[in-house]
Design an enzyme around this catalytic site. Structure first.
Site, short mmCIF file in Angstrom:
data_model
loop_
_atom_site.label_atom_id
_atom_site.label_comp_id
_atom_site.label_asym_id
_atom_site.label_seq_id
_atom_site.Cartn_x
_atom_site.Cartn_y
_atom_site.Cartn_z
N GLY A 482 0.79 -1.22 0.00
CA GLY A 482 0.00 0.00 0.00
C GLY A 482 0.82 1.26 0.00
N ASN A 650 8.55 9.68 -4.74
CA ASN A 650 7.16 10.03 -5.07
C ASN A 650 6.62 10.92 -3.95
OD1 ASN A 650 4.26 10.02 -5.29
ND2 ASN A 650 4.39 8.17 -6.54
N THR A 653 3.19 9.50 -2.25
CA THR A 653 3.29 8.32 -1.40
C THR A 653 4.24 8.54 -0.24
OG1 THR A 653 5.00 7.39 -2.86
CG2 THR A 653 2.72 6.77 -3.31
N GLN A 657 3.32 7.93 3.66
CA GLN A 657 4.09 7.08 4.56
C GLN A 657 4.49 7.83 5.83
OE1 GLN A 657 5.83 3.54 4.17
NE2 GLN A 657 3.67 3.70 3.74
N GLY A 720 15.01 5.98 2.67
CA GLY A 720 13.95 5.15 3.22
C GLY A 720 13.05 5.95 4.14
N GLU A 723 9.66 4.02 8.14
CA GLU A 723 9.65 3.94 9.60
C GLU A 723 10.05 5.23 10.31
OE1 GLU A 723 11.01 -0.49 10.62
OE2 GLU A 723 11.97 0.32 8.83
#
Length: 756
Positions: A482, A650, A653, A657, A720, A723
């Protein structure tokens, strides 16, 4: 850069695809119901399975009555330790075989009469319908001989032993003499924190559809690591890896809980083999709580010593977490204290205690999220002791190199993140006195905390194919939970090959494809991007070679560095050709290139990089709360997160996140806790009716910004983002509550009773 600013760039055409706010490529399939998840694949003669869970914490099964269950109409089989086919035992966890960390427990389900935790599956019922299976499961009657069990974490903390750690995740560190420096410091904060156990609550509960055809297995499974799951199943069921196909194109959330195969997966495969029927086993929400691990509980001590200017002289951070006697891994709770603050004297220790509970497992930013809560709360409390602005205190102690090992920071722009955040949040309007800010009857508080999550890559294999019609096909068994993983790789490939985004297709979620890194540890995007970049570079070179061999090609004699991929082909200043023209002239239907990194190469690079660099995403979390002075109710009223996450692939997205991580952090701060009955080891709140995750009414508008500055040591400069958003969030809430009320809450969650 904000999401709105990225949208502006998209409409003005000021960027390529990387960095733009691109809609998820799988959006139409998901919003129209065409996407099929693990429990939605039809098969002829499909049977349904349900689990029977133990209701003791430790002991043995002395008898198990299955007669009533077998008498239910539609029941095909009831499998127990008395009649189930044998599985091979789980391999022991070893860094020599990094995929072995996928083992969730040493328990060999239905091969033993031993019970190791309350909720352990002790039988599987297979029936023609789901309703029959679940009803029959309720009629299975085990009889137990109980043994003494340790299930109360707080009561067992004194039995903790030092964690050994490893080269990548060390469990201890010493620099100088932190105890002596703390004793001599003019300003000291020495606090004990506690965080509870947490349980995974992905929107899609774990589900498996297993189909055996002879010794070949097809598995539909929501997983975060297809290659490791496939290897584990091959080991457990004694078949070659290439006899197993794992299909996982859509995963309805994971957060770490789907990074390992749990009881439902293994027992669905076992039941399918035993009955000769395709079997579907979809866990109930309560079943997830009983059989899928979550975040460990912890106790932590953070002690800080500082001089009158706020410069740290001592930093001590110790922790106790828990595993199970039958599995689980310690969490890197003190990891953040290795990297965030310059201190000449540092002492870090991690300790672990084993309990008779379900194995713990990865949960969004494992270790760092709860360790960050304690450290950032203690830093905030030190600011109160000093009468110093908490942002200023952090900046006074911002290190130039890794505080423990002295490595260089590969990329670190935390000062810039705080400066931008303070300006946009209106930090200067904060009255520094506790309880001084009000909105009507509500107490208003503002808090900040630093976000931190270490970054790394893992091996991934990627093939990129260029078809004669100009279509670019990226093939990699990556995982789409997702977050837009496939969309991000399509954007990268479109830029690298110079084609429109609609001319890129990404094939993923299948073990028949080249293996991806797992969607764990925020590594997947960077890992797969490395492969996409390398494969596209090889592909461009191959296409140019074809063109140079073709008589009359305008690219004849051109060197690779003289041409660029754009407008659907290869061009230089004086001309060029489209890919379609090149392949047609060469008589080729397609050209393909492959990139691959071996595990030995990965391990050597990881150890080398660990010694040379500190790689991490960082950020500044700003939170405003309102607290009812009479009831203690806490409402988060404003939020701003500013993140240094390297290059953003992106914009849409990425923002999603980061917001999702913050929402999860707010839940950690205010409501989430798994409650264990200390007499029986039973989870007392195994449902979303009793385990409280944030809902829409709990969350304000969350403003997210990122600096979008690349890390020069990472592919495309990305770090990244999966998290980093949760780290610092719980501390920012706690620090805002401290400002609003004058009360420091040391144990999560921050409930009404702790503020009265």
């Amino acid at each position: 850069m904000s999401i709105k600013e990225a949208e502006t760039e998209r409409t003005t055409g000021a960027t390529k695809y990387v960095g733009r706010a691109v809609d998820r490529l799988d959006g139409p399939a998901k919003t129209t119901g065409q996407a099929r998840f693990a429990a939605e694949h039809p098969y002829p003669d499909l049977a349904y399975a349900a689990l029977v869970h133990a209701n003791i914490a430790r002991g043995r099964i002395t008898a198990i009555d299955t007669a009533a269950a077998r008498a239910v109409q539609g029941v095909i089989e009831v499998l127990t330790h008395e009649n189930a086919p044998a599985m091979n035992p789980a391999p022991k966890v070893s860094l020599l075989d990094i995929s072995s960390v996928v083992s969730s427990t040493s328990v060999n389900y239905l091969a033993t009469d031993e019970v190791h935790w309350n909720g352990q599956p002790v039988a599987v019922v297979v029936a023609e319908t789901l309703e029959a299976a679940r009803y029959a499961a309720s009629l299975v009657a085990p009889v137990y001989r109980e043994s003494p069990a340790a299930v109360d974490f707080a009561a067992e903390v004194h039995n903790a032993v030092p964690e050994k750690g490893n080269l990548i995740l060390p469990g201890r560190a010493d620099k100088g003499d932190a105890a002596a420096a703390l004793a001599a410091a003019p300003f000291v904060v020495d606090l004990e924190f506690a965080t509870p156990q947490h349980t995974h609550n992905a929107i899609e509960p774990h589900a498996t559809t297993a189909v055996w055809e002879g010794d070949r297995l097809t598995l539909h499974e929501g997983t975060q690591n297809i290659p490791w799951l496939r290897k584990h199943l091959a080991q457990r069921f004694g078949v070659p890896e290439d006899a197993i196909r794992v299909l996982s194109p859509f995963v309805g959330g994971g957060f770490g809980g789907k990074g390992r195969p749990w009881a439902g997966t293994l027992l669905a495969v076992l039941a399918a083999r035993a009955t000769g029927r395709p079997v579907r086993l979809a866990l109930t929400r309560e079943g997830v709580y009983h059989t899928v691990g979550g975040r460990t509980a912890s106790t932590q001590r953070v002690a800080l010593g500082a001089d009158a200017q706020g410069r740290l002289t001592a930093l001590i951070h110790t922790s106790v977490s828990r595993t199970a006697r039958v599995g689980g891994m310690p969490e890197q709770i003190t990891e953040v204290s290795r990297h965030l603050y310059a201190a000449p004297n540092i002492h870090l220790r991690q300790n672990v205690v084993q309990l008779d509970l379900l194995s713990n497992t990865f949960m969004r930013a494992p270790g760092e999220s709860i360790g960050n809560f304690a450290l950032e709360s203690a830093v905030d409390e030190l600011a109160w002791e000093l009468g110093m602005d908490p942002i200023e205190l952090r900046m006074v102690n911002e290190p130039e190199r890794g505080p423990v090992g002295g490595q260089r920071f590969a990329h670190r722009m935390l000062r810039e993140a705080y400066a931008l955040g303070a300006e946009r949040f209106g930090w200067r309007e904060r009255d520094p006195r506790p309880g001084a800010m009000r909105d009507g009857r509500w107490l208003v508080g503002m808090g900040v905390a630093t976000a931190h999550h270490s970054s790394m890559r893992m091996p991934a294999t990627v093939t990129v194919r260029l078809d004669a019609d100009g279509m670019v096909v990226v093939r990699c068994g990556l995982h789409e939970m997702g977050m837009g993983a496939a969309t991000a790789q399509a954007q990268i490939a479109a830029d690298e090959m110079g084609v429109p985004l609609e001319s890129v297709r990404v094939e993923y979620g299948d073990s028949d494809l080249p293996p991806s890194a797992g969607a764990i540890g925020s590594v997947q995007t960077a890992s797969v991007a490395t492969g996409v970049l390398a494969a596209c570079a090889k592909l461009r070179k191959s296409v140019l070679t074809l063109a140079r061999r073709t008589p009359g090609s305008p690219l004849k004699g051109r060197k690779l560095e003289e041409v660029e991929a754009r407008d659907g082909g290869l061009y230089y200043r004086g001309g060029g050709q489209t890919y379609t023209e090149i392949l047609a002239a060469a008589g080729r239907g397609h050209v393909e290139a492959k990139s691959k990194e071996t595990m030995p190469g990965f391990l050597a690079r990881t150890v080398r990089d660990h010694r040379r660099w500190v790689k991490a995403a960082t950020g500044a979390q700003f939170c405003e709360v309102r607290v009812d002075p009479d009831t203690g109710e806490v409402r988060v009223s404003r939020w701003l997160g500013v993140f240094d996450v390297g290059t953003v692939i992106n914009a849409r997205t990425a923002a999603s996140q980061l917001r999702g991580g913050i929402v999860m952090g707010i839940g950690m701060a205010l409501s989430e806790q798994t409650l264990i009955d200390h007499r029986t080891g039973r989870i007392m709140n195994p449902s979303l009716a009793e385990y409280h995750v944030p809902v829409h009414a709990d969350i304000p508008r969350i403003d997210v910004h990122y600096l979008n500055e690349p890390d020069p040591t990472m592919p495309l400069g990305l770090l990244g983002i999966g998290e980093i958003g949760i780290t610092g969030a719980a501390a920012a809430v706690a620090n805002a509550v401290r400002h609003a009320t004058g009360k420091r809450v040391l144990d999560l969650p921050i409930t009404l009773d702790k503020l009265r």
